[in-house]
Design a protein around this motif. Sequence first.
Motif, PDB file in Angstrom:
ATOM      1  N   PHE A  46      -7.287  -0.481  -5.722  1.00  0.00           N
ATOM      2  CA  PHE A  46      -6.164  -1.392  -5.521  1.00  0.00           C
ATOM      3  C   PHE A  46      -6.410  -2.106  -4.202  1.00  0.00           C
ATOM      4  N   CYS A  47      -6.562  -3.405  -4.256  1.00  0.00           N
ATOM      5  CA  CYS A  47      -6.874  -4.163  -3.058  1.00  0.00           C
ATOM      6  C   CYS A  47      -5.621  -4.839  -2.527  1.00  0.00           C
ATOM      7  N   ALA A  48      -5.133  -4.330  -1.399  1.00  0.00           N
ATOM      8  CA  ALA A  48      -3.925  -4.889  -0.787  1.00  0.00           C
ATOM      9  C   ALA A  48      -4.274  -5.622   0.499  1.00  0.00           C
ATOM     10  N   LEU A  49      -5.433  -6.227   0.536  1.00  0.00           N
ATOM     11  CA  LEU A  49      -5.855  -7.019   1.692  1.00  0.00           C
ATOM     12  C   LEU A  49      -5.207  -8.401   1.640  1.00  0.00           C
ATOM     13  N   PRO A  50      -5.174  -9.103   2.772  1.00  0.00           N
ATOM     14  CA  PRO A  50      -4.657 -10.476   2.763  1.00  0.00           C
ATOM     15  C   PRO A  50      -5.588 -11.392   1.964  1.00  0.00           C
ATOM     16  N   HIS A  51      -5.044 -12.500   1.458  1.00  0.00           N
ATOM     17  CA  HIS A  51      -5.915 -13.462   0.780  1.00  0.00           C
ATOM     18  C   HIS A  51      -6.994 -13.911   1.748  1.00  0.00           C
ATOM     19  N   GLY A  52      -8.103 -14.279   1.213  1.00  0.00           N
ATOM     20  CA  GLY A  52      -9.231 -14.625   2.065  1.00  0.00           C
ATOM     21  C   GLY A  52     -10.097 -13.400   2.339  1.00  0.00           C
ATOM     22  N   ALA A  53      -9.486 -12.369   2.917  1.00  0.00           N
ATOM     23  CA  ALA A  53     -10.225 -11.120   3.147  1.00  0.00           C
ATOM     24  C   ALA A  53     -10.502 -10.400   1.849  1.00  0.00           C
ATOM     25  N   SER A  54      -9.639 -10.606   0.884  1.00  0.00           N
ATOM     26  CA  SER A  54      -9.750  -9.830  -0.346  1.00  0.00           C
ATOM     27  C   SER A  54     -11.021 -10.146  -1.119  1.00  0.00           C
ATOM     28  N   PRO A  91      -6.300   6.092  11.863  1.00  0.00           N
ATOM     29  CA  PRO A  91      -5.129   6.979  11.875  1.00  0.00           C
ATOM     30  C   PRO A  91      -4.917   7.650  10.526  1.00  0.00           C
ATOM     31  N   ALA A  92      -4.233   8.778  10.577  1.00  0.00           N
ATOM     32  CA  ALA A  92      -3.814   9.414   9.321  1.00  0.00           C
ATOM     33  C   ALA A  92      -2.833   8.474   8.617  1.00  0.00           C
ATOM     34  N   MET A  93      -2.907   8.438   7.292  1.00  0.00           N
ATOM     35  CA  MET A  93      -1.995   7.607   6.511  1.00  0.00           C
ATOM     36  C   MET A  93      -0.544   7.966   6.832  1.00  0.00           C
ATOM     37  N   ALA A  94      -0.272   9.235   7.101  1.00  0.00           N
ATOM     38  CA  ALA A  94       1.103   9.656   7.407  1.00  0.00           C
ATOM     39  C   ALA A  94       1.550   9.193   8.785  1.00  0.00           C
ATOM     40  N   ASP A  95       0.622   8.819   9.646  1.00  0.00           N
ATOM     41  CA  ASP A  95       1.031   8.243  10.922  1.00  0.00           C
ATOM     42  C   ASP A  95       1.335   6.752  10.761  1.00  0.00           C
ATOM     43  N   VAL A  96       0.619   6.116   9.859  1.00  0.00           N
ATOM     44  CA  VAL A  96       0.885   4.705   9.569  1.00  0.00           C
ATOM     45  C   VAL A  96       2.214   4.569   8.816  1.00  0.00           C
ATOM     46  N   HIS A  97       2.456   5.476   7.903  1.00  0.00           N
ATOM     47  CA  HIS A  97       3.689   5.475   7.091  1.00  0.00           C
ATOM     48  C   HIS A  97       4.307   6.877   7.167  1.00  0.00           C
ATOM     49  N   PRO A  98       5.181   7.116   8.144  1.00  0.00           N
ATOM     50  CA  PRO A  98       5.697   8.481   8.325  1.00  0.00           C
ATOM     51  C   PRO A  98       6.401   9.056   7.101  1.00  0.00           C
ATOM     52  N   SER A  99       6.866   8.208   6.197  1.00  0.00           N
ATOM     53  CA  SER A  99       7.519   8.765   5.006  1.00  0.00           C
ATOM     54  C   SER A  99       6.531   9.544   4.139  1.00  0.00           C
ATOM     55  N   ALA A 114       0.834  -1.207   0.000  1.00  0.00           N
ATOM     56  CA  ALA A 114       0.000   0.000   0.000  1.00  0.00           C
ATOM     57  C   ALA A 114       0.868   1.256   0.000  1.00  0.00           C
ATOM     58  N   LEU A 115       1.925   1.226   0.794  1.00  0.00           N
ATOM     59  CA  LEU A 115       2.821   2.385   0.824  1.00  0.00           C
ATOM     60  C   LEU A 115       3.436   2.628  -0.547  1.00  0.00           C
ATOM     61  N   GLU A 116       3.889   1.561  -1.182  1.00  0.00           N
ATOM     62  CA  GLU A 116       4.496   1.726  -2.507  1.00  0.00           C
ATOM     63  C   GLU A 116       3.470   2.216  -3.528  1.00  0.00           C
ATOM     64  N   LEU A 117       2.261   1.684  -3.446  1.00  0.00           N
ATOM     65  CA  LEU A 117       1.200   2.164  -4.334  1.00  0.00           C
ATOM     66  C   LEU A 117       0.997   3.664  -4.145  1.00  0.00           C
TER      67      LEU A 117
END
Lengths: 338, 338, 338, 338
Positions: free
Chosen positions: D74-82, D41-49, D15-18
């Motif tokens: 773009f679905c970046a969920l785990p298999h099963g959940a996706s 949370p804010a996305m920037a708190d999850v990924h400070p970059s 997700a971060l790379e996307l």
Amino acid sequence: MTIDVAILGASGYTALELAKILLRHPNARVVAVTSRDEEQPAMADVHPSLTGRLDLRCEPFDPDTIAAKAQCVFCALPHGASMAAVRDLLARGVRVIDLSADYRLRDPNVYAEWYGASHADTENLEHAVYGLPELWADEISKARLIANPGCYPTSAILGLAPLLAAGDLIDPKGIIVDSKSGVTGAGRTPKLMTHFPECNENVEAYNVGWHRHTPEIEQILSDVSGTGVEVIFTPHLIPMDRGIFTTSYAPLQRTVDEKQLLEIFRDFYRGKPFVRVIEHLPATKDTVGSNFLDVTVRVVRQRAVVMSCEDNLLKGASGAAVQNFNLMFGFPETTALL
Amino acid sequence: MTIDVAILGASGYTALELAKILLRHPNARVVAVTSRDEEQPAMADVHPSLTGRLDLRCEPFDPDTIAAKAQCVFCALPHGASMAAVRDLLARGVRVIDLSADYRLRDPNVYAEWYGASHADTENLEHAVYGLPELWADEISKARLIANPGCYPTSAILGLAPLLAAGDLIDPKGIIVDSKSGVTGAGRTPKLMTHFPECNENVEAYNVGWHRHTPEIEQILSDVSGTGVEVIFTPHLIPMDRGIFTTSYAPLQRTVDEKQLLEIFRDFYRGKPFVRVIEHLPATKDTVGSNFLDVTVRVVRQRAVVMSCEDNLLKGASGAAVQNFNLMFGFPETTALL
Amino acid sequence: MTIDVAILGASGYTALELAKILLRHPNARVVAVTSRDEEQPAMADVHPSLTGRLDLRCEPFDPDTIAAKAQCVFCALPHGASMAAVRDLLARGVRVIDLSADYRLRDPNVYAEWYGASHADTENLEHAVYGLPELWADEISKARLIANPGCYPTSAILGLAPLLAAGDLIDPKGIIVDSKSGVTGAGRTPKLMTHFPECNENVEAYNVGWHRHTPEIEQILSDVSGTGVEVIFTPHLIPMDRGIFTTSYAPLQRTVDEKQLLEIFRDFYRGKPFVRVIEHLPATKDTVGSNFLDVTVRVVRQRAVVMSCEDNLLKGASGAAVQNFNLMFGFPETTALL
Amino acid sequence: MTIDVAILGASGYTALELAKILLRHPNARVVAVTSRDEEQPAMADVHPSLTGRLDLRCEPFDPDTIAAKAQCVFCALPHGASMAAVRDLLARGVRVIDLSADYRLRDPNVYAEWYGASHADTENLEHAVYGLPELWADEISKARLIANPGCYPTSAILGLAPLLAAGDLIDPKGIIVDSKSGVTGAGRTPKLMTHFPECNENVEAYNVGWHRHTPEIEQILSDVSGTGVEVIFTPHLIPMDRGIFTTSYAPLQRTVDEKQLLEIFRDFYRGKPFVRVIEHLPATKDTVGSNFLDVTVRVVRQRAVVMSCEDNLLKGASGAAVQNFNLMFGFPETTALL
């Protein structure tokens, strides 16, 4: 003579290092290891590098059982958990080397302030000896309870003690301790901060201004100095397994040069087998896998810049613990450590 | 509008990063790369990651040829070698962004003292602009010669400038700068210190007390402060490719809290797209691969503890160089850098 | 009984590891170390981790001097250079453990083909014993010259020998050996491929199809098998200091399951103290710092997939050398190695 | 034209790379990110970059809300959940690029066998297109649902497809795929195996013989080949953040040399912008940070040895996803990817 020993808290890195050192020790025999894991796994399943070397299962901690088996216990439990076990063992006549922080701070109020819980064994706390053999070998040899020093404090204290012991050489209130540590220092429990892709290729500071090793450093350096020492301590996480590099900055109050400072260090550590006063700049790698602490000093703009290195799991933890064990039981200080 | 640019000194890491950024730049075209390699290898053979992306061979440096092809030159030559090339290019009307140290120190005597050779182009030295866009964007936009800052100085200066610009907030003579750098900062020429098994799993300090970035930091911070600034600068080598983490300690001369200090930083960097004043502790990894510098500050025992992070090859070198290029040629400052 | 030993080629990693092991050896004393460095540096300056531990200067190699001092020589010179020294030492009655490739290939023509130079000591070559104690302990105990195995061959041979010794179990012509090695395997001389920022955060294959360990693996496995073995050997460079992980694929010619294969391995290595046949998948880290080789096997689509791990500097070089030393001089095989 | 997109499963590395790629994409706008974190949370708190770059909070997944906001997910969920989320989105007319494994295996029985649960959306499964643009660009451009390939399969398939497409060149039942992957491939959830001190300085194999990418590789290569392909797939964990190096071994059924094989590769990938057929041996580092896959081939003892490299998070995941996005919405294939 062989001393039967037990290791409490078998699943962590310090326990593994203890086991490896003690397997080489001609006068020690590991007779029990404990963990909370209800499945009581074999130690070699917890630490596969011990496969074929140590045939023990992790048992739950029971003070009577351990006291019946072992004359000396290395306690590698987390702080808080440690003091309950230690108290029960001391009551049964077992000598204890505690690698947690529970008996390092002399004042229970300071403990409560920094560790967020009141101390549950103040009686034994009074008699605990801080296990830094370079400073208190005599007390250690007679101790029934050793508070084994923290990894950062060992590097900071051994780097600054010679200067603080030398009268009014440096300003005891103006000391900065900037430390860089490998990731084993954070323990073996997985968390995001120590997840490989987070801490690899990364440097970060943490707990800036409130790391729990601060009062420990200040207490011991104040003992050495005879006056109240204050330090600013900043730990950093470095993408490597082991090693602490501590850079300490202390304002000089007299004019001295590097040569004189090195001489002060050499005098202070004469006859201490595990502190190497060197002239070149140290590197953690030269100490990793050993019980040595390497230290040197430079003078820059009227400040002493002290650089000290150690393996955080050995001189900073399990190596020092065995060094204390050797002193307590009358074995040569370097046994199993060279 | 497209500016034709050349890169001198093609074999190093900063040249590779320049090429990668410029390939994404809508207003720049790399038309020449130079190196001393007599075989004139293809750039993609020198840097295989450029395979299929940049179809140029390394040519020997000839000022007439380069001046005929390029309006702007990024000079990634070593110090000493750089000034000869730069002088010849400026004489031919080419604008130059010099990534070496040759034009950073204003005083040729200071240059001679720290770099061990007299300066060979004092005429252009007078007109060089120190390429830190957060401080001197106007001057940069008009400059014909940019002295691109050193990697360590960028992190130290941007971390301390807000405090020094705020009147008598900190003691300008009592500053300690403790930096931790990835290994690309040491260049691409193999040597023992940067041989993988030597520097992997290792931290060491180097050039303690005499690193050449010291006078650069002091000169620029003195400019900002309006008074003579002195720093103790200690660089450390960290086992990672990229990233600088700089921890600076400055004695506070007034009572302020963290909130107030952060506000000073935010005011100072308002409108600067590449400095992020953050509240959490920074991590080099959050800046690596970007042109951002992240900075925050804490107050510990009456000292400001500033922590600043950057990618040493980007904000600390090639990213800053393109940021300067953008300002010089009137492109939006962030072009190709986000 | 104490054997006086010398180490030739003191500046490399295998020499350092030899020194560290031998310092712990109760029956060995390092009396000389040699290098070509004309300044004759102290060993502790070449390897700072030896500071305070080994007080010897590097001397130039002179066969008479060495023969006068040492009963046994560990030769850690590069191939080509080794055979000249070894011949001179053998002529003076010194027993030699050669860590180079010079005496590993029985046929001088094969040596010439793979190493690009004709063999200069074919006389001693005939009597050299390949120093893999798990296969030839008896011969080793009587040998005057040991050809210490290459790091990759040790991992491949010990992984495949039990299968090849078991009659027609696997196809000897269809074996693939895919190895992953830490960077110390490439030696201590700085070069671009092992420059930290090049090989850190990187995997690459090298010498695909023509690595010099190929004929060594084939020769020894053919000895074990009694028929001509052919392997495809692909080495990969991994960003870590130490450790080799070898994954070997061999077509099964009979139907067997994992349990049966593991039993074959256990039978083969019964009583061998340094090979651990394990059921879990191995990890290099569990062997690093030790003389163990860990090995297991799986069956996938009618192929045996063997995975073997070792520390390339210990079981793959210096540890094995001391293991050979122990056998040669009648000491317990594990002395100084546990 | 700007396409509004959402990213499901915001906390992971893909997700971060996307997010980073899409922030550079002139025709895409990230309008929503989702996670299960109840604190949103804010996305920037999850990924400070992402600080200062993406001003979105993580919201809980609601198909109506997302369908109202986004044209493409773009679905970046785990298999099963996706599959639950994907089904709901497709029903609302949203086009989906699914980075999980849920729609990669054509046969629901194979899915059930390897993923341990029955498939809950077999209807859409039928119409899913395997998102490997080098093989199926036309189908991708028309697809409503893309099954984005696994990281290992991309490297193995693109390495072997040219050989399998070339008639009876190699034996489709005798292929070995030996892969080496960086640790980001294991995701962002902390566990012991990916705890820094466990996987740093270590190589290990895992899931040998039963890794879930095996049927995916076999299915696609069988499609390419027109016959049933069988592979032995062995993944290894390497101490680096990113990069996959896959070494594949395939028995040659005709006599060909390297030159001819390289020509087959060049023909196969002509006009494909992200596959670079190279002559030198590849290195993961040359592809990290890019969407390139580098591939070459050698002939050793009548086997083709194919080596292919990629960034597992880019060409092996998020880069390929954006490549698919570009094809689906008619943008140039390389947009935001160079």
